[in-house]
Design a protein around this motif. Sequence first.
Motif, PDB file in Angstrom:
ATOM      1  N   ASN A   6       0.492  -1.335  -0.155  1.00 48.16           N
ATOM      2  CA  ASN A   6       0.377   0.016  -0.245  1.00 48.16           C
ATOM      3  C   ASN A   6       0.676   1.313  -0.266  1.00 48.16           C
ATOM      4  N   SER A   7       0.212   2.325  -0.243  1.00 52.35           N
ATOM      5  CA  SER A   7       0.804   3.765  -0.058  1.00 52.35           C
ATOM      6  C   SER A   7      -0.300   4.379   0.975  1.00 52.35           C
ATOM      7  N   LYS A   8       0.490   5.637   0.861  1.00 47.63           N
ATOM      8  CA  LYS A   8       0.148   6.250   1.967  1.00 47.63           C
ATOM      9  C   LYS A   8      -1.810   6.533   1.733  1.00 47.63           C
ATOM     10  N   GLU A   9      -1.712   7.352   0.203  1.00 45.16           N
ATOM     11  CA  GLU A   9      -2.479   7.560  -0.498  1.00 45.16           C
ATOM     12  C   GLU A   9      -4.067   6.421  -0.518  1.00 45.16           C
ATOM     13  N   ASP A  10      -3.779   4.970  -0.643  1.00 45.11           N
ATOM     14  CA  ASP A  10      -4.586   4.326  -0.095  1.00 45.11           C
ATOM     15  C   ASP A  10      -5.589   4.135   0.441  1.00 45.11           C
ATOM     16  N   PHE A  11      -4.859   4.365   2.540  1.00 45.51           N
ATOM     17  CA  PHE A  11      -6.080   4.658   3.025  1.00 45.51           C
ATOM     18  C   PHE A  11      -6.360   5.961   3.481  1.00 45.51           C
ATOM     19  N   ILE A  12      -6.558   6.743   2.056  1.00 44.25           N
ATOM     20  CA  ILE A  12      -7.008   8.123   2.976  1.00 44.25           C
ATOM     21  C   ILE A  12      -8.420   8.317   2.293  1.00 44.25           C
ATOM     22  N   GLY A  13      -9.074   7.373   1.422  1.00 45.79           N
ATOM     23  CA  GLY A  13     -10.365   7.300   1.040  1.00 45.79           C
ATOM     24  C   GLY A  13     -10.764   6.449   2.162  1.00 45.79           C
ATOM     25  N   ARG A  14     -10.036   5.413   2.755  1.00 51.77           N
ATOM     26  CA  ARG A  14     -10.494   4.149   3.069  1.00 51.77           C
ATOM     27  C   ARG A  14     -11.389   5.213   4.864  1.00 51.77           C
ATOM     28  N   LEU A  52     -15.508   7.834   8.252  1.00 51.20           N
ATOM     29  CA  LEU A  52     -15.345   9.036   9.368  1.00 51.20           C
ATOM     30  C   LEU A  52     -16.756   9.753   9.687  1.00 51.20           C
ATOM     31  N   ASN A  53     -17.679  10.019  10.792  1.00 50.19           N
ATOM     32  CA  ASN A  53     -18.523  10.711  11.504  1.00 50.19           C
ATOM     33  C   ASN A  53     -18.102  11.442  12.103  1.00 50.19           C
ATOM     34  N   LEU A  59     -17.162  11.836  17.200  1.00 53.38           N
ATOM     35  CA  LEU A  59     -16.461  10.931  16.359  1.00 53.38           C
ATOM     36  C   LEU A  59     -16.808   9.781  16.439  1.00 53.38           C
ATOM     37  N   SER A  60     -16.822   9.029  15.011  1.00 59.34           N
ATOM     38  CA  SER A  60     -17.127   7.487  14.541  1.00 59.34           C
ATOM     39  C   SER A  60     -16.098   6.898  13.637  1.00 59.34           C
ATOM     40  N   GLN A  61     -15.780   6.039  13.839  1.00 64.88           N
ATOM     41  CA  GLN A  61     -15.749   5.616  12.548  1.00 64.88           C
ATOM     42  C   GLN A  61     -15.398   3.880  12.020  1.00 64.88           C
ATOM     43  N   THR A  62     -16.163   3.468  11.178  1.00 68.10           N
ATOM     44  CA  THR A  62     -16.789   2.723  11.169  1.00 68.10           C
ATOM     45  C   THR A  62     -16.076   1.745   9.450  1.00 68.10           C
ATOM     46  N   ASP A  63     -15.334   0.748   9.650  1.00 65.84           N
ATOM     47  CA  ASP A  63     -14.041  -0.253   9.043  1.00 65.84           C
ATOM     48  C   ASP A  63     -14.799  -1.927   9.412  1.00 65.84           C
ATOM     49  N   ALA A  64     -14.030  -2.937   8.288  1.00 63.87           N
ATOM     50  CA  ALA A  64     -14.135  -4.472   8.345  1.00 63.87           C
ATOM     51  C   ALA A  64     -13.878  -4.244   9.782  1.00 63.87           C
ATOM     52  N   ASN A  65     -12.199  -3.486   9.736  1.00 62.90           N
ATOM     53  CA  ASN A  65     -11.954  -4.439  10.744  1.00 62.90           C
ATOM     54  C   ASN A  65     -11.308  -3.384  12.164  1.00 62.90           C
ATOM     55  N   ALA A  66     -12.026  -4.042  12.950  1.00 61.52           N
ATOM     56  CA  ALA A  66     -12.418  -3.592  14.526  1.00 61.52           C
ATOM     57  C   ALA A  66     -11.081  -2.798  15.161  1.00 61.52           C
ATOM     58  N   VAL A  67     -10.046  -3.345  14.914  1.00 59.13           N
ATOM     59  CA  VAL A  67      -8.460  -2.498  15.787  1.00 59.13           C
ATOM     60  C   VAL A  67      -8.665  -1.725  14.009  1.00 59.13           C
ATOM     61  N   PHE A  68      -8.014  -1.606  13.157  1.00 56.56           N
ATOM     62  CA  PHE A  68      -8.219  -0.494  12.889  1.00 56.56           C
ATOM     63  C   PHE A  68      -8.625   1.035  12.489  1.00 56.56           C
ATOM     64  N   ALA A  69     -10.321   0.491  13.180  1.00 51.27           N
ATOM     65  CA  ALA A  69     -11.152   1.517  13.692  1.00 51.27           C
ATOM     66  C   ALA A  69     -10.421   2.382  14.524  1.00 51.27           C
ATOM     67  N   ALA A  70     -11.079   1.692  15.474  1.00 48.91           N
ATOM     68  CA  ALA A  70      -9.844   2.196  16.503  1.00 48.91           C
ATOM     69  C   ALA A  70      -8.909   3.167  16.085  1.00 48.91           C
ATOM     70  N   ASP A  71      -7.434   2.355  16.005  1.00 48.05           N
ATOM     71  CA  ASP A  71      -5.991   3.118  15.796  1.00 48.05           C
ATOM     72  C   ASP A  71      -6.727   4.223  14.940  1.00 48.05           C
ATOM     73  N   LEU A 104      -8.764   6.253  14.327  1.00 48.15           N
ATOM     74  CA  LEU A 104      -9.779   6.972  14.919  1.00 48.15           C
ATOM     75  C   LEU A 104      -8.874   7.881  15.164  1.00 48.15           C
ATOM     76  N   ASN A 105      -8.101   7.161  16.720  1.00 48.78           N
ATOM     77  CA  ASN A 105      -6.892   8.047  17.841  1.00 48.78           C
ATOM     78  C   ASN A 105      -5.890   8.727  16.934  1.00 48.78           C
ATOM     79  N   ALA A 106      -5.744   8.070  15.883  1.00 48.68           N
ATOM     80  CA  ALA A 106      -4.348   8.535  14.983  1.00 48.68           C
ATOM     81  C   ALA A 106      -5.265  10.326  14.376  1.00 48.68           C
ATOM     82  N   ILE A 107      -6.460   9.925  14.237  1.00 46.77           N
ATOM     83  CA  ILE A 107      -6.605  11.060  12.790  1.00 46.77           C
ATOM     84  C   ILE A 107      -7.597  12.789  14.594  1.00 46.77           C
TER      85      ILE A 107
END
Length: 799
Positions: free
Chosen positions: A199-207, A212-213, A226-238, A240-243
């Motif tokens: 992946n590149s950094k830009e591949d995750f920007i759209g995800r 993000l809500n 703030l809330s984050q939805t994703d198919a991976n629960a850990v990625f959603a939390a990580d 969102l905290n990073a943002i």
Amino acid sequence: MTELVQEKKAVSQSIDFYKIFRVFLSRWYWVAFTVTVALCGAWLYLWYTPPIFQTGASLKLEDSNPAINTGGQAAMQNYNYTDKIQAESFTIRSNEVIANAVKTLDYKISYYLKGRVRTTELYPNVPFVIEIIKQDSVNFGRSLYAVKGIDDKSFQISSADNEDAKTIVKYGQNINMGNMTFRIKDNIPVNSTYQFKFNSKEDFIGRAMGGLNIGEAARFTNVMSLSQTDANAVFAADILNAIMKEYVKYDVIQRRRSARQTVDFIDNQLGFINTEAGKSGSTLANYKTQNKMVDMSSSTAMTVGKLADFEKQKTELNLKLLGIKQLEDQINNNRNKVEIGVDLEGDLSTGLGALVTQLNTLLANREIKLNQFNPESQPVKQVEQQIANVKSGIRSSIQGMRRNNEATIRYIDNQIAGVTQSMSTIPVKEQNFVKLQTNFEVNNKVRSYLSEKKLEAEMNAAAIVPGASIVNPAYPSYFAISPNGNKAYSTALMLGLASGFGLILLVRFLNPYIYDKETVEGLTHTPIIGVIRKFPDFIDQDSRQALSLAKPKSVFAESVRSVRTNLSFLASHKASKVICITSEISGEGKSFVTINLASTLALIEKRVILIAADLRKSKLHKAFGSDNKKGLSSLLSGQATLEQVMIHDDVHHIDFIPSGPVPPNPSELLHTAAMKELLKQLEADYDYVLVDTAPVGLVSDAIPLIRSSDINLFVIRSGVSQQRAANIPERLSREYGLSNLAIILNAFGDDALYSNYYTTDYSRGGGNSTYYYSDYSGYSGSGYYDDENRKWWMFWKKK
């Protein structure tokens, strides 16, 4: 002689809710089938759809300009928290914040576990380490790579772009694929299939942006949810905290920018002032030494002090002018958010502060409108116009501040010029000393002032706190919000029921045919003298079964007897009756009804003769086994006598005249006097003369027979005759002045799906005849008839 038809009253019908219930109950298996299909679809949807997880967090927004928010202004600030949260949500969603947040994650390689049904992302787990040796920063392969462990030394790898090209590679060996070089060091479990991609950094920007809500935690509060939805629960939390962390950093950087600009400006000024102060000090010292001057008078010292104070004030005004220019540049550069520099906060008017707050709100609203509408749409243009109006007001205020600042600078320049002019009255030697002393004092005071302002600006920059703080960080939530099993199954159940009931209604609404007596009674005033049930057994093309009237205790036989009974009420004043039987089109069973009536009348020892008067396409002779070489057409054309064409059936005690060969003029033959004489002759010898005619909806052959008959029976076949057929008897009665027409509903099968949901009220007046008859529905399981269609739930009843 026929009588004129009297005006008949409309049949009164009322809704029968039990019949409506029976309509849907009759096709319960349709509903069961659609529900089963819908539930199976829901099960497949839940099985193949990957779960979606959601995590939440909250941020608390702080006041951006504490110095301004005093008194009544604080209430206004609280009231505008909703707009402020909307404005800040666009900053959080900005590419810069999201990209910086992605950089903090391990985004370069994604790992997946391939299953039978779906593929699962393994983040944050790393099943095996991939070392990237060489990679193009932009143009590298982003397709999925599949790897499968073979043994402890080698594994199999293939690309999704070419799955058939599978390569065996040893652990630690360089792999050149996708415009990059990498290698796998760790062993992959044998016979386990994993997938990975680069992946590149830009591949995750759209995800990150897609899930993000942002919204208010509650009305009139400064807490952002703030809330984050994703198919991976850990990625959603990580993510969102990073943002949130990157947003806090970004906000601090933006707040310190104006302070840093002030510090940079003061540094430039200090460099020049330090040089000038050094020069002026050296010059003053040399002058005092050369001219042996120790001090100056008090009046001269006062003049020097005034000049130094004026120069200090002028420097302060120049610093404020810098802040005005920074604010003006932000307005002219169309920035999405306007920040007020710290140098202007103390002098900023309340009106200008309100305008800047209003402008930031409108800029946030414009971003919302642009996400919903086209840039050229009317809502966007309205917001643009409001922004332009507010900017115009801000520019006017800025120009006013600039004019006041410049006017003050001109005033100070005049004061400096006046003080300088007053020094011209003192001696030249002392005058030069004063100029040098004044220059030295001014430079020292300006340097001291700039040093203080620099320290103050640096302290302000260091004291600036983030505009938001993390209240609740995000934690992984393993409760899937989608797909929702209960919701999916309940929705499938509702769709299945709706589809089943909708299919039943659709079949009914698209059905143009007549099925029951209520439908006929709702379409015509012509009375119904009977309903003949569907024949219980197979009927061959010759209809020979009808002659024997099989199963005399059957529902079918009883329904025919009901028609026979009601015939006695029609033309009751006549001992011998001529009965004409017709229908709209062929195939509605008029010949079948004719044979059945003849058979039932013969059973009660009535003298019956049956005439096949359909000279075009009669099949009645096949029931009697006649070759039809001679018949009615031969008799009417004078080619044969009555005795030659008549057939005597001694078994069933029925006489029969076949139609004979098809003549070229069937309609004209039936209009002849010979036909009338034949009917008069047969009427004298028989109790019932049954005439089977051609369909009135296709040809006009039956009209003369209908007009000369004592009774006319119009056959409507359930499920075959269309609704227009019910209007034909009434039209015939009106056109030919008939009052002896009646309807027989043939082949009634009691199919509740097509039954009319009205119940007829038989309390009719206006001269309408009322006959007793039944459709014999609802008697299944009574044990009285031989051909009962017993339901499956009546298995305990013996036949």
